[in-house]
Design a protein around this motif. Structure first.
Motif, short mmCIF file in Angstrom:
data_model
loop_
_atom_site.label_atom_id
_atom_site.label_comp_id
_atom_site.label_asym_id
_atom_site.label_seq_id
_atom_site.Cartn_x
_atom_site.Cartn_y
_atom_site.Cartn_z
N LEU A 118 0.82 -1.22 0.00
CA LEU A 118 0.00 0.00 0.00
C LEU A 118 0.85 1.26 0.00
N GLY A 119 1.82 1.33 0.86
CA GLY A 119 2.64 2.52 1.01
C GLY A 119 3.91 2.17 1.75
N SER A 120 4.68 3.19 2.05
CA SER A 120 5.94 2.99 2.76
C SER A 120 5.94 3.87 4.01
N PRO A 121 6.88 3.65 4.92
CA PRO A 121 6.95 4.54 6.08
C PRO A 121 7.13 6.01 5.68
N ALA A 122 7.87 6.25 4.61
CA ALA A 122 8.08 7.63 4.16
C ALA A 122 6.86 8.19 3.44
N LYS A 123 6.12 7.33 2.76
CA LYS A 123 4.94 7.77 2.00
C LYS A 123 3.81 6.76 2.19
N PRO A 124 3.13 6.82 3.34
CA PRO A 124 2.06 5.84 3.60
C PRO A 124 0.85 6.10 2.71
N HIS A 125 0.10 5.04 2.48
CA HIS A 125 -1.19 5.13 1.80
C HIS A 125 -2.10 6.03 2.63
N ALA A 126 -3.09 6.64 2.02
CA ALA A 126 -4.00 7.55 2.73
C ALA A 126 -4.64 6.88 3.94
N VAL A 127 -5.01 5.61 3.83
CA VAL A 127 -5.62 4.91 4.97
C VAL A 127 -4.58 4.69 6.06
N GLN A 128 -3.38 4.31 5.69
CA GLN A 128 -2.33 4.13 6.69
C GLN A 128 -2.03 5.46 7.39
N ALA A 129 -1.95 6.54 6.62
CA ALA A 129 -1.69 7.86 7.21
C ALA A 129 -2.82 8.25 8.16
N ALA A 130 -4.05 7.95 7.80
CA ALA A 130 -5.19 8.27 8.66
C ALA A 130 -5.16 7.44 9.94
#
Length: 156
Positions: free
Chosen positions: A79-91
Protein backbone atom coordinates in the motif's frame (compact mmCIF):
# COMPACT_ATOMS: atom_id res chain seq x y z
CA UNK A 1 7.26 -29.49 -6.46
CA UNK A 2 5.02 -27.39 -8.64
CA UNK A 3 5.84 -23.72 -8.97
CA UNK A 4 3.05 -21.17 -8.61
CA UNK A 5 3.52 -17.58 -9.71
CA UNK A 6 1.59 -14.97 -7.78
CA UNK A 7 1.13 -11.27 -8.62
CA UNK A 8 1.90 -9.71 -5.25
CA UNK A 9 2.11 -5.96 -4.78
CA UNK A 10 2.65 -5.51 -8.51
CA UNK A 11 5.49 -8.02 -8.86
CA UNK A 12 5.47 -11.60 -10.06
CA UNK A 13 6.68 -13.87 -7.27
CA UNK A 14 7.19 -17.60 -7.79
CA UNK A 15 7.02 -20.06 -4.93
CA UNK A 16 7.54 -23.80 -4.68
CA UNK A 17 4.05 -24.86 -3.72
CA UNK A 18 4.27 -28.38 -2.39
CA UNK A 19 0.51 -28.19 -1.97
CA UNK A 20 -1.57 -25.80 -4.11
CA UNK A 21 -4.22 -25.95 -1.37
CA UNK A 22 -1.77 -24.41 1.13
CA UNK A 23 -3.23 -21.20 2.60
CA UNK A 24 -2.06 -18.04 0.86
CA UNK A 25 -1.22 -16.65 4.31
CA UNK A 26 1.46 -19.30 4.79
CA UNK A 27 3.03 -18.51 1.41
CA UNK A 28 3.02 -14.78 2.15
CA UNK A 29 4.60 -15.10 5.56
CA UNK A 30 6.82 -18.17 5.26
CA UNK A 31 7.90 -18.19 1.61
CA UNK A 32 7.82 -14.51 0.68
CA UNK A 33 8.66 -12.79 3.98
CA UNK A 34 5.57 -10.56 3.94
CA UNK A 35 4.44 -10.32 7.55
CA UNK A 36 1.71 -7.64 7.60
CA UNK A 37 -1.04 -10.24 7.24
CA UNK A 38 -1.18 -11.98 10.62
CA UNK A 39 -2.19 -15.47 11.66
CA UNK A 40 -5.03 -14.92 14.10
CA UNK A 41 -7.67 -17.60 14.25
CA UNK A 42 -6.96 -19.60 11.09
CA UNK A 43 -10.71 -19.82 10.52
CA UNK A 44 -11.40 -16.57 8.63
CA UNK A 45 -13.26 -15.11 11.59
CA UNK A 46 -10.86 -12.48 12.96
CA UNK A 47 -9.71 -10.65 9.83
CA UNK A 48 -6.07 -10.25 10.84
CA UNK A 49 -4.92 -12.11 7.70
CA UNK A 50 -6.85 -9.89 5.25
CA UNK A 51 -5.32 -9.06 1.88
CA UNK A 52 -6.82 -7.59 -1.27
CA UNK A 53 -7.38 -9.94 -4.17
CA UNK A 54 -8.50 -8.16 -7.32
CA UNK A 55 -9.56 -5.29 -5.06
CA UNK A 56 -11.71 -7.31 -2.65
CA UNK A 57 -10.84 -7.86 1.02
CA UNK A 58 -10.17 -11.60 1.38
CA UNK A 59 -9.09 -13.82 4.27
CA UNK A 60 -5.73 -15.23 3.23
CA UNK A 61 -5.93 -18.03 5.81
CA UNK A 62 -8.86 -19.51 3.88
CA UNK A 63 -7.61 -18.77 0.36
CA UNK A 64 -5.38 -21.35 -1.30
CA UNK A 65 -2.26 -20.32 -3.19
CA UNK A 66 -3.57 -22.24 -6.16
CA UNK A 67 -6.79 -20.21 -6.31
CA UNK A 68 -4.84 -16.94 -5.95
CA UNK A 69 -2.62 -17.59 -8.98
CA UNK A 70 -3.43 -15.22 -11.83
CA UNK A 71 -5.08 -12.69 -9.54
CA UNK A 72 -3.77 -9.34 -8.31
CA UNK A 73 -2.84 -9.65 -4.61
CA UNK A 74 -2.06 -6.60 -2.48
CA UNK A 75 -0.76 -6.81 1.07
CA UNK A 76 -0.29 -3.91 3.48
CA UNK A 77 3.38 -3.83 2.44
CA UNK A 78 2.18 -2.93 -1.06
CA UNK A 79 0.00 0.00 0.00
CA UNK A 80 2.64 2.52 1.01
CA UNK A 81 5.94 2.99 2.76
CA UNK A 82 6.95 4.54 6.08
CA UNK A 83 8.08 7.63 4.16
CA UNK A 84 4.94 7.77 2.00
CA UNK A 85 2.06 5.84 3.60
CA UNK A 86 -1.19 5.13 1.80
CA UNK A 87 -4.00 7.55 2.73
CA UNK A 88 -5.62 4.91 4.97
CA UNK A 89 -2.33 4.13 6.69
CA UNK A 90 -1.69 7.86 7.21
CA UNK A 91 -5.19 8.27 8.66
CA UNK A 92 -4.64 5.35 11.06
CA UNK A 93 -1.43 7.02 12.22
CA UNK A 94 -3.07 10.44 12.61
CA UNK A 95 -6.02 9.01 14.56
CA UNK A 96 -3.81 6.65 16.60
CA UNK A 97 -6.15 3.88 15.50
CA UNK A 98 -3.66 1.06 16.06
CA UNK A 99 -3.39 0.13 19.70
CA UNK A 100 -2.32 -3.48 20.20
CA UNK A 101 -1.93 -4.21 16.47
CA UNK A 102 -3.94 -7.45 16.36
CA UNK A 103 -6.64 -6.06 14.06
CA UNK A 104 -4.70 -3.31 12.31
CA UNK A 105 -3.86 -5.19 9.12
CA UNK A 106 -7.44 -6.39 8.64
CA UNK A 107 -8.93 -3.01 9.45
CA UNK A 108 -6.59 -1.17 7.06
CA UNK A 109 -7.07 -3.63 4.20
CA UNK A 110 -10.85 -3.71 4.68
CA UNK A 111 -10.94 0.10 4.77
CA UNK A 112 -8.92 0.32 1.55
CA UNK A 113 -11.36 -2.06 -0.16
CA UNK A 114 -14.34 -0.09 1.18
CA UNK A 115 -13.00 3.28 0.03
CA UNK A 116 -12.17 1.90 -3.42
CA UNK A 117 -15.81 0.95 -3.96
CA UNK A 118 -17.45 3.65 -1.80
CA UNK A 119 -15.26 6.77 -1.69
CA UNK A 120 -17.50 8.61 0.82
CA UNK A 121 -18.99 5.94 3.09
CA UNK A 122 -21.37 6.69 5.89
CA UNK A 123 -20.37 5.66 9.40
CA UNK A 124 -22.79 2.74 9.11
CA UNK A 125 -21.21 1.59 5.83
CA UNK A 126 -17.77 1.75 7.43
CA UNK A 127 -18.99 -0.20 10.46
CA UNK A 128 -20.49 -2.85 8.20
CA UNK A 129 -17.33 -3.14 6.07
CA UNK A 130 -15.15 -3.52 9.19
CA UNK A 131 -17.53 -5.76 11.15
CA UNK A 132 -15.64 -8.93 10.24
CA UNK A 133 -12.45 -7.69 11.91
CA UNK A 134 -12.13 -8.51 15.58
CA UNK A 135 -10.54 -5.85 17.76
CA UNK A 136 -9.25 -6.96 21.14
CA UNK A 137 -8.56 -3.56 22.65
CA UNK A 138 -11.58 -1.50 21.63
CA UNK A 139 -10.10 1.04 19.22
CA UNK A 140 -13.22 0.96 17.02
CA UNK A 141 -14.04 4.66 17.34
CA UNK A 142 -10.53 5.66 16.32
CA UNK A 143 -10.63 3.20 13.41
CA UNK A 144 -13.91 4.70 12.20
CA UNK A 145 -12.44 8.21 12.52
CA UNK A 146 -9.45 7.05 10.47
CA UNK A 147 -11.72 5.73 7.72
CA UNK A 148 -13.58 9.04 7.68
CA UNK A 149 -10.28 10.97 7.61
CA UNK A 150 -9.04 8.91 4.64
CA UNK A 151 -12.37 9.42 2.84
CA UNK A 152 -12.22 13.16 3.48
CA UNK A 153 -8.68 13.23 2.09
CA UNK A 154 -10.11 11.73 -1.09
CA UNK A 155 -6.91 9.91 -1.91
CA UNK A 156 -7.88 6.38 -0.90
Amino acid sequence: MPNITLDINGAARTIDAWDPDMPLLHALRNDLGLHAAKFGCGLGQCGSCTVLIDGAAVRSCLTSVGSAAGKRIVTAEGLGSPAKPHAVQAAFIAEQAAQCGYCTNGMVMSAVALLARTPKPTREQAQQALAGNLCRCGSHDRVLRAVQRAADAGRA
